[in-house]
Design an enzyme around this catalytic site. Structure first.
Site, PDB file in Angstrom:
ATOM      1  N   ASP A   1     -14.581  12.674   6.701  1.00 36.77           N
ATOM      2  CA  ASP A   1     -15.054  11.929   5.547  1.00 36.77           C
ATOM      3  C   ASP A   1     -15.960  12.795   4.674  1.00 36.77           C
ATOM      4  O   ASP A   1     -16.818  13.517   5.185  1.00 36.77           O
ATOM      5  CB  ASP A   1     -15.821  10.689   6.033  1.00 36.77           C
TER       6      ASP A   1
ATOM      7  N   GLU B   1      -9.912  25.086  21.273  1.00 39.27           N
ATOM      8  CA  GLU B   1     -10.160  25.082  22.715  1.00 39.27           C
ATOM      9  C   GLU B   1      -9.152  24.222  23.462  1.00 39.27           C
ATOM     10  O   GLU B   1      -8.992  24.351  24.680  1.00 39.27           O
ATOM     11  CB  GLU B   1     -11.572  24.550  23.019  1.00 39.27           C
TER      12      GLU B   1
END
Length: 571
Positions: free
Chosen positions: A223, A276
């Site tokens: 956002d 990751e």
């Protein structure tokens, strides 16, 4: 930012999942409080979403994007977050969230969640600590506090306005009861901005990204991605200073709080976290920036994808669509991302209504209400009598079918598959919830009209939304637009979306596109490398279609010709 000590139920995608699934995905945005209510309290919830997973699967989408579901006072529809690592008790629990994620993944659907990093709620634990701490404390340094101007600090540090109207600064009362410092809030005063120069803030958001990734979230919608970093030098520029410098501020990354270059250092760190995981988590930026600067948000070293709102802001016009498509596909190729296409979301007037309004001048871009026609309708009080609903829906169906044919990601907003119109002045002032309405009362009616709970059935106190009514009033005409009313109707908007999305999943193989000459300025056609063609008639006169197998059309053909305000796919 507290973390609820609940063990996540593993719902991770298989390590062999396609890491590029997002490039061509059809993503369905759910505004949780208005989707489906499972317990009868009038508010949509997580279990309501879980119950509708078969509907979502049958629609033919690839992923669900969940607007904020975090604990919130709803000062801004959930975008004022009390706790980034929990679920609002009105919507459910973390266990409910895990069950929903598992159900979506079992149906082969991905899950994207909203992250709101620019600001927290004023009820957030860290902000409460800041209010209880003295000037210059570490707790205050997590947010943007400044001394006021004037002899007694009684004036705000600058004359900047918030997006929702009124000043962008709010004065606090110090712990000893004296008038105190001011904190910055680009949006509502209940949404204090974080200080992203503070390493503690950066580290805590990395924890939040890992928290939801560990729970099986496949990606994140960021956002106000362009507003995190600020330049708050000792003497702040005035509104007049900023206006005098004009567009140069936005093109050079020198605006004090919008689209600064250093924001990309944050997203490079986030990308390392996303990578990751196997497959890497995805992200898409909501960045209302100059189009020349959007690509950095979509870079592989950053978030990977950024919303382009250009079609959303365009009129139903062949020239505007053609120019926008060419430009955005070129931008996507240059950045290594795939483009995004969207016509409606929780912040804008639904496109079935926008396209039913009188024609407008092209928007300059960046308007939170998106598009001059939609904004003018809001300013006029949102009268349903202003809308040619039949024409708006014809155009919306044609535009959506065109969008599904484009290479890149297609983003849908809940209810557009039903052809829903915006709910305008049928919502009484006493029932409105959007802060934009209260802060600009008499000027605009805000965004509640696109957030009215969905109609699932043609009868009942809330048209099947839930057994206890709905938190925003639904108009009577929802009965004819409900899922129940459209099921089994071959010419319904719901059936059109299902057919188009099913075809899209079969035929979307590459990201190339060849524009075709049609002999008419008001007809736009393009061919995809897999041998199928999309043709949209933006005009009023029928268009003679070339030879080929008709796959789907947004309106019935007329003696083999494509009528005005219609799209057809041929193979």
């Amino acid at each position: 930012m507290p973390t609820t000590a609940t063990q996540a139920t593993q719902s991770n995608p298989a390590p062999t999942a396609d890491p590029n699934w997002w490039r061509q995905a059809s993503v369905y945005q759910i505004y949780p409080r208005s989707f489906a209510d499972s317990n009868g309290d009038g508010i949509g919830d997580i279990n309501g979403i879980t119950a509708k997973v078969p509907y979502l699967k049958n629609l033919g989408i690839d992923a669900v994007w969940l607007s904020p579901f975090y604990p919130s006072a709803l000062a801004d529809g959930g975008y004022d977050v009390d706790d980034y690592r929990n679920v609002d008790p009105l919507l459910g629990t973390l266990e409910d969230f895990d069950a929903m994620a598992n159900a979506l993944h079992a149906a082969g659907l991905k899950l994207i969640v909203d992250i709101v990093p620019n600001h927290s709620s004023d009820r957030h634990q860290l902000f409460r600590e800041a209010l209880a701490s003295p000037r210059g404390s570490a707790a205050r340094n997590r947010y943007i506090f400044r001394d006021g101007l004037g002899e007694e600090g009684e004036l705000p540090p600058s004359d900047w306005d918030s997006v929702f109207g009124g000043p962008a600064w709010e004065r606090i009362t110090e712990p000893d009861g004296s008038p105190g410092q001011w904190y910055m809030h680009i949006f509502a005063k209940e949404q204090p901005d974080f200080n992203w120069d503070n390493p503690e803030v950066r580290e805590d958001f990395l924890k939040t990204l890992r928290f939801w990734s560990d729970r099986g979230v496949d990606g994140f919608r960021i956002d106000v991605a362009h507003a995190l970093t600020k330049n708050l030098e000792e003497t702040l520029p005035t509104k007049a200073d900023l206006e005098a410098q004009g567009e140069a501020l936005y093109l050079t990354g020198q605006h004090p709080y919008w689209d600064r270059d250093e924001v990309h250092e944050i997203y490079a760190e986030w990308r390392r976290v996303f990578n990751e995981y196997n497959p890497p988590r995805t992200a898409v930026a909501e960045a209302w920036v100059h189009t020349d600067r959007r690509a950095r948000y979509a870079s592989p070293e950053g978030l990977g994808q950024a919303f382009n709102f250009d079609l959303l802001q365009a009129d139903f016009d062949a020239a505007q669509f053609r120019k926008t498509i060419i430009k955005n596909l070129a931008e996507a190729k240059a950045s290594g991302a795939s483009s995004t296409w969207v016509f409606s979301n929780h912040d804008v007037v639904r496109h079935a209504t926008r396209y039913g309004l009188p024609a407008s001048e092209p928007s300059a871009g960046g308007d939170i209400m998106a598009g001059q026609a939609g904004k003018r309708w809001l300013l006029a009080g949102g009268r349903q009598e202003d809308v040619d609903a039949e024409l708006g829906l014809r155009r919306a169906r044609a535009a959506s079918l065109l969008m599904f044919a484009l290479p890149g990601s297609a983003y849908l907003y809940q209810g557009e598959e039903l052809g829903l119109q915006e709910v305008g002045n049928e919502i009484p002032d006493s029932a409105r919830q959007d802060p934009a309405f209260f802060r600009n009362k008499g000027v605009e009616i805000g965004r509640d009209g696109c957030r009215v709970p969905l109609p699932w059935t043609s009868a009942g106190s809330s048209f099947g939304f839930g057994p206890g009514g709905s938190h925003l009033p639904q108009p009577e005409w929802f009965a004819g637009s409900s899922v129940e009313a459209q099921e089994g109707q071959g010419d319904s908007t719901l059936s059109l979306y299902r057919r188009a999305l099913a075809l899209r999943s079969q035929l979307q193989t590459t990201e190339a596109l060849e524009l075709l000459e049609t002999g008419r300025d008001d007809v736009l056609a393009f061919r995809r490398p897999n041998g199928w063609t999309s043709i949209t008639n933006f005009g009023t006169e029928p268009f003679e279609l070339p030879a080929g197998q008709l796959l789907v059309s947004s309106s019935p053909l007329e003696a083999g010709r494509l009528p005005g305000a219609a799209t057809a796919w041929l193979r």
